[in-house]
Enzyme design. Structure first.
Site, PDB file in Angstrom:
ATOM      1  N   ILE A   1       0.850  -1.196   0.000  1.00 41.06           N
ATOM      2  CA  ILE A   1       0.000   0.000   0.000  1.00 41.06           C
ATOM      3  C   ILE A   1       0.885   1.246   0.000  1.00 41.06           C
ATOM      4  O   ILE A   1       1.744   1.400   0.874  1.00 41.06           O
ATOM      5  CB  ILE A   1      -0.919   0.038   1.251  1.00 41.06           C
ATOM      6  CG1 ILE A   1      -1.749  -1.240   1.351  1.00 41.06           C
ATOM      7  CG2 ILE A   1      -1.821   1.267   1.230  1.00 41.06           C
ATOM      8  CD1 ILE A   1      -2.564  -1.374   2.637  1.00 41.06           C
TER       9      ILE A   1
ATOM     10  N   ASP B   1       8.971   7.131  -0.977  1.00 36.53           N
ATOM     11  CA  ASP B   1       8.289   8.235  -1.639  1.00 36.53           C
ATOM     12  C   ASP B   1       8.154   7.877  -3.118  1.00 36.53           C
ATOM     13  O   ASP B   1       9.142   7.884  -3.863  1.00 36.53           O
ATOM     14  CB  ASP B   1       9.123   9.512  -1.452  1.00 36.53           C
ATOM     15  CG  ASP B   1       8.466  10.722  -2.083  1.00 36.53           C
ATOM     16  OD1 ASP B   1       7.493  10.557  -2.836  1.00 36.53           O
ATOM     17  OD2 ASP B   1       8.945  11.844  -1.834  1.00 36.53           O
TER      18      ASP B   1
ATOM     19  N   TYR C   1      -4.676  18.570 -11.432  1.00 42.79           N
ATOM     20  CA  TYR C   1      -5.151  17.399 -10.688  1.00 42.79           C
ATOM     21  C   TYR C   1      -6.084  16.541 -11.563  1.00 42.79           C
ATOM     22  O   TYR C   1      -5.939  15.314 -11.617  1.00 42.79           O
ATOM     23  CB  TYR C   1      -5.872  17.835  -9.401  1.00 42.79           C
ATOM     24  CG  TYR C   1      -6.339  16.670  -8.569  1.00 42.79           C
ATOM     25  CD1 TYR C   1      -5.420  15.807  -7.965  1.00 42.79           C
ATOM     26  CD2 TYR C   1      -7.700  16.395  -8.406  1.00 42.79           C
ATOM     27  CE1 TYR C   1      -5.844  14.722  -7.220  1.00 42.79           C
ATOM     28  CE2 TYR C   1      -8.127  15.313  -7.662  1.00 42.79           C
ATOM     29  CZ  TYR C   1      -7.191  14.478  -7.069  1.00 42.79           C
ATOM     30  OH  TYR C   1      -7.620  13.398  -6.339  1.00 42.79           O
TER      31      TYR C   1
ATOM     32  N   LYS D   1      -5.619  12.506 -12.840  1.00 40.31           N
ATOM     33  CA  LYS D   1      -6.533  11.394 -12.533  1.00 40.31           C
ATOM     34  C   LYS D   1      -7.132  10.792 -13.817  1.00 40.31           C
ATOM     35  O   LYS D   1      -7.457   9.615 -13.865  1.00 40.31           O
ATOM     36  CB  LYS D   1      -7.620  11.854 -11.554  1.00 40.31           C
ATOM     37  CG  LYS D   1      -7.064  12.133 -10.150  1.00 40.31           C
ATOM     38  CD  LYS D   1      -6.441  10.871  -9.543  1.00 40.31           C
ATOM     39  CE  LYS D   1      -5.906  11.063  -8.142  1.00 40.31           C
ATOM     40  NZ  LYS D   1      -5.365   9.849  -7.541  1.00 40.31           N
TER      41      LYS D   1
ATOM     42  N   VAL E   1     -13.937  13.076  -0.111  1.00 48.29           N
ATOM     43  CA  VAL E   1     -13.628  12.256   1.059  1.00 48.29           C
ATOM     44  C   VAL E   1     -12.888  13.151   2.035  1.00 48.29           C
ATOM     45  O   VAL E   1     -11.873  13.748   1.668  1.00 48.29           O
ATOM     46  CB  VAL E   1     -12.707  11.059   0.703  1.00 48.29           C
ATOM     47  CG1 VAL E   1     -12.526  10.151   1.915  1.00 48.29           C
ATOM     48  CG2 VAL E   1     -13.248  10.280  -0.487  1.00 48.29           C
TER      49      VAL E   1
HETATM   50  C1  8X3 Z   1     -10.834  14.169  -4.777  1.00 46.52           C
HETATM   51  C2  8X3 Z   1     -12.147  14.663  -5.156  1.00 46.52           C
HETATM   52  O1  8X3 Z   1     -13.574  16.502  -6.213  1.00 46.52           O
HETATM   53  O2  8X3 Z   1     -11.589  17.246  -5.065  1.00 46.52           O
HETATM   54  O3  8X3 Z   1     -10.202  13.349  -5.694  1.00 46.52           O
HETATM   55  O4  8X3 Z   1     -11.420  16.167  -7.167  1.00 46.52           O
HETATM   56  S1  8X3 Z   1     -12.148  16.216  -5.914  1.00 46.52           S
END
Ligand code: 8X3
Length: 268
Positions: free
Chosen positions: A18, A75, A168, A172, A201
């Site tokens: 993990i 890391d 970000y 993803k 979350v």
């Molecule tokens: C986290 C959720 O909505 O901030 O991955 O992208 S959000």
């Protein structure tokens, strides 16, 4: 949560690596695997913060005296350390069965044109390059025995990009695309690729994103009943403990009052 004897049997003695196990979803997933297997697992707990990993390991060993743990300061963004790390795992932990690619982060919500280069590099380095490099390094172990599970932590951000997510969200989306490719390339094997995409979350996620501005971080969840790390951990462990012929390929997980990256009901 109790998964019953079938899950414990399916997990029995498995070696589970993990990343980002010092807090949040990673830590909760370690605890969830330990519980589901009633301690009969070998967990490789990795993160940058060794003190937190040690605390987690102590707590797990107290609850499950039979559990086997290997704690390592690691890391995933330091790409050249990945191969030596995997190659030098103690023999008892070297034949990995499950890889949980959990380490990941968002840095800032700045609009494109104002994003700091260090934030761009930081997110891509951990969320994309680290995840890909670690997966490439572990995959030969899985191929050699024709089994293994890769669990990639994606995000609603990878499906539903939003303003302020200029880096970000693409990181993803890259995780999603990489997971698809892997699943297709591994179609003739017994290796499973699972992607879990959480919505909001409440973990250290927003504290990291807003660089320790606690009030901004709290505002993200204000008036909502957000998911907590354990909610995602349950889904990860549920996926991994399905029958070998079953792969829960993709899971989008919202709290009850979330319906997209930006549609959140706030009771305030
Ligand atoms: C986290 C959720 O909505 O901030 O991955 O992208 S959000």
């Amino acid at each position: 949560m109790s998964y019953g004897s079938k899950a414990a049997e399916r997990l029995g003695g498995k070696i589970i690596l993990i990343t980002g196990a010092s807090a949040g979803i990673g830590e909760a997933t370690a605890r969830e695997f330990a519980e589901a297997a009633n301690g009969n697992v070998k967990l490789i707990l990795t993160a940058r913060r060794k003190d937190k990993l040690d605390a987690l390991a102590n707590s797990l060993s107290e609850t499950y005296p039979n559990i086997k743990l290997h704690v390592a300061e690691f890391d995933v963004s330091k790409l050249d350390t990945i191969a030596p790390f995997v190659a030098n795992l103690p023999a008892e932990f070297s034949d990995i069965d499950v890889l949980i690619n959990n380490a990941g982060k968002a840095l800032g919500r700045d609009p494109v044109g104002e994003i700091l280069t260090e934030d761009i590099m930081g997110m891509f380095q951990t969320n994309v390059l680290g995840l890909i490099t670690l997966t490439q390094t572990v995959l030969p172990i899985f191929k050699a025995k024709n089994s293994g599970d890769i669990v990639n932590l994606g995000s609603i951000a990878g499906r539903d990009p939003y303003p302020g997510g200029g880096i970000y969200c693409p990181t993803k989306a890259a995780v999603k695309s990489f997971s698809h490719v892997l699943r297709k390339e591994l179609i003739n094997t017994r290796i499973r690729v699972l992607e879990v995409d959480p919505g909001n979350v409440e973990t250290e996620f927003s504290i990291v994103r807003f660089k320790n501005d606690i009030s901004k971080a709290k505002d993200v969840y204000k008036g909502t009943e957000p998911l907590v790390a354990e909610d995602i951990a349950e889904i990860i462990v549920f996926g991994v403990t399905r029958k070998q012929n079953t792969v829960i390929a993709e899971t989008l997980v919202f709290s009850t009052n979330q319906a997209s990256a930006v549609h959140l009901y706030r009771n305030e």
